[in-house]
Design an enzyme around this catalytic site. Structure first.
Site, PDB file in Angstrom:
ATOM      1  CB  CYS A  58      -1.085  -0.188   1.447  1.00 10.28           C
ATOM      2  SG  CYS A  58      -1.456   1.457   1.753  1.00 10.28           S
ATOM      3  CB  CYS A  61       0.415   2.062   4.053  1.00 10.73           C
ATOM      4  SG  CYS A  61      -1.174   1.523   3.763  1.00 10.73           S
TER       5      CYS A  61
END
Lengths: 161, 78
Positions: A58, A61
């Site tokens: 991700c 993230c």
């Protein structure tokens, strides 16, 4: 009729209970720290806590982690802590990533995804800002540059309570 | 009565069976379970530059375009 009612009751009981603003932070005993200790949010009671769900696949993230780390180190003396929960199916990938990009806040690993299931995480990353009494006060979905100032303000406000 | 029996004996099992067959491909993927889907190899066009180059050569060799977004014609040697 009775059978139908039983079926509806069973279906309702199996429905996922999402963690929402205003609710008490649920426990996640299936998330485990690197030292094999189970994640226990009661260890952070009395603190303002940001529970952050992340994964190596991700990009937002990973983008948020240096900011979160500096924010945590800046505010830790005021009673702020970040607890990150990694949801990679292969936790080793996350550990390799953390070896190259270390952060100071505690990270628990939940490769089976039970903890995000309890929270009913809607997006990656998702972060839950919890006040000193253990209630979820803000839920952040995703991470953009403009979220930094918003997070900082919300955390400061909770620390001042 | 015969119609009703026909519905319960033939149509209903066929309907339920075909629905179940179709539903096998339907599954929701939670936000935290998208690790494999996020891999580069899972994208529709994982190598856009290479594919563009191949399309260019293909269009040139076949002396035709269409069916894909191949760019330009010519000898395909550029």
């Amino acid at each position: 009729m009775k059978k139908t009612l039983i079926l509806i009751a069973v279906l309702l009981s199996s429905a996922v209970h999402a963690a929402k603003e205003g609710e008490v932070l649920p426990q996640c005993p299936d998330a485990i720290y690197g030292n094999q200790d189970r994640l226990d949010f009661t260890a952070y009671s009395g603190k303002v806590v940001l529970v952050d769900f992340w994964a190596t696949w991700c990009p937002p993230c990973k983008k948020s982690m240096p900011f979160l780390n500096s924010l945590r180190n800046e505010l830790i003396n005021q009673g702020f802590e970040i607890v990150a929960i990694n949801v990679d199916e292969n936790s080793e990938e996350a550990k390799h990533y953390l070896a190259r990009n270390p952060v100071d806040y505690p990270i628990a690993f939940d490769p089976n995804g039970k903890c995000p299931g309890i929270f009913d995480v809607k997006a990656m990353p998702s972060s839950y800002l919890v006040d000193k009494s253990g209630k979820i006060r803000h839920v952040h979905l995703g991470f953009r540059d403009e979220d930094q100032s918003v997070l900082r303000e919300q955390i400061s406000a909770l620390l001042a309570e | 009565m015969i119609r009703k029996n026909f519905f319960y004996n033939a149509c209903l099992p066929a309907l339920v069976g075909s629905t179940l067959l179709i539903c096998q491909g339907c599954s929701s993927v939670s936000a935290w379970e998208r690790g494999n889907l996020a891999k580069e190899t899972m994208s529709i066009n994982p190598t856009p530059n290479l594919n563009g180059f191949r399309d260019h050569i293909f269009s040139s060799k076949e002396a035709s375009q269409g069916g894909h977004s191949g760019a330009g014609g010519g000898c395909g040697c550029n």
